[in-house]
Design an enzyme around this catalytic site. Sequence first.
Site, PDB file in Angstrom:
ATOM      1  N   HIS A 215       2.406   2.089  -3.307  1.00  0.00           N
ATOM      2  CA  HIS A 215       0.934   3.261  -3.918  1.00  0.00           C
ATOM      3  C   HIS A 215       1.675   4.559  -3.983  1.00  0.00           C
ATOM      4  O   HIS A 215       0.902   5.266  -3.547  1.00  0.00           O
ATOM      5  CB  HIS A 215      -0.225   2.847  -3.485  1.00  0.00           C
TER       6      HIS A 215
ATOM      7  N   ASP B 197       0.815  -1.179  -0.183  1.00  0.00           N
ATOM      8  CA  ASP B 197      -0.062   0.052   0.028  1.00  0.00           C
ATOM      9  C   ASP B 197       0.734   1.595  -0.122  1.00  0.00           C
ATOM     10  O   ASP B 197       2.144   1.277  -0.452  1.00  0.00           O
ATOM     11  CB  ASP B 197      -1.001   0.196   1.204  1.00  0.00           C
TER      12      ASP B 197
END
Length: 394
Positions: free
Chosen positions: A243, A220
């Site tokens: 991310h 993430d």
Amino acid sequence: MDHTNNKLVAVFLMLFSSLLFMGTSMAAYNYNVIKFGAKPDGRTDSTKAFLGAWQAACRSAASVTVTVPKGSFLLKPVEFRGPCRSRITFQIYGTIVAPSDYRGLGNSGYWILFVKVNRISINGGTLDARGASFWACRKSGKSCPAGARSMTFNWANDVVVTGLTSINSQVTHLVINSCNNVVVRKVKLVAPDQSPNTDGLHVQGSAGVTVSDSTFQTGDDCISIGPGTRNLYMSKLNCGPGHGISIGSLGRDAREAGVQNITLVNSVFSGSDNGVRIKSWARQSTGFVRNVLFQNLVMKNVQNPIIVDQNYCPTHQGCPKQGSGVKISQVVYRNIQGTSRTQQALNFDCSRSNPCQAIRLHDIKLTFNGRSATSTCKNIKGVKAGVVMPQGCL
């Protein structure tokens, strides 16, 4: 002659006794978790021993070290609570492991939690939360616990985390919440790129946080920056897979503290889904983002190198007018270059009701497959300077 010898003997005795005193006082200020019953076998529950060492350290009037020697120590969810009397250093030479059954951590929300502690340092060591079975539960669609963050600081001040490696967290590796004056340096936060919600570092409601010389390879956000973060300085970071570095998501709540004075410099993104992102819910909020600098960044095969998304509404519910109340202003993008994995390298999707203001693009050079990339810009005001590729914004 004898007189001189006597003097020498007296000096020697003084030196010896002072060294002896130093040795005993040093020992008194160093609490080894083994002495409190911890076992370095990775199987015996050492939680009580760690708490015993912490309580002794917390009572000490002098600065003190809690030592975790080489070996593997099994720790269940544990809360190290302050305030304590003096500075405490956790010196970790070994590995701290979570229970093998994910339910041993998953219901608590945290694994290692520091609460209301001032002047705390974490040096070295490895945390292994053994998150794989938890991610498998999440992916299967079964009902799973919420998951545990590996190390969390709540309401702590003057915190240093240096040389720490964290692997396979259930959810976020490291959380800084409602803290002041925090240094995170030379950390390595690692989880597979398909592991869900394994953010590297999450900062919210905190002021004066510095993050440097660190590596984030996660499933993430490498770093996520939540409401109420002020004076955050990040430099010399490696991000990817993951991310990217994200301010937000913000604006989930109608009344929300703003984010301001955020700096990211001299960093590299490799194969990440985003580079630098600002993200807010498409609903009314008192939140804001202002005075942000992204400078001297290299993008290597990054999906969205520069992105602002103010239309975040994953369930398509609770966003009646699709307009974000979060006001974004005074954001500078300077000397950002490299390669985009998608043709659209710049994407500013700002709020219809509160356009992005005072955005500055200065010396941007992003390419896609060896040629110029494209840009999309909605509801944005600002200026550009130097060479800006792709063109089309501002």
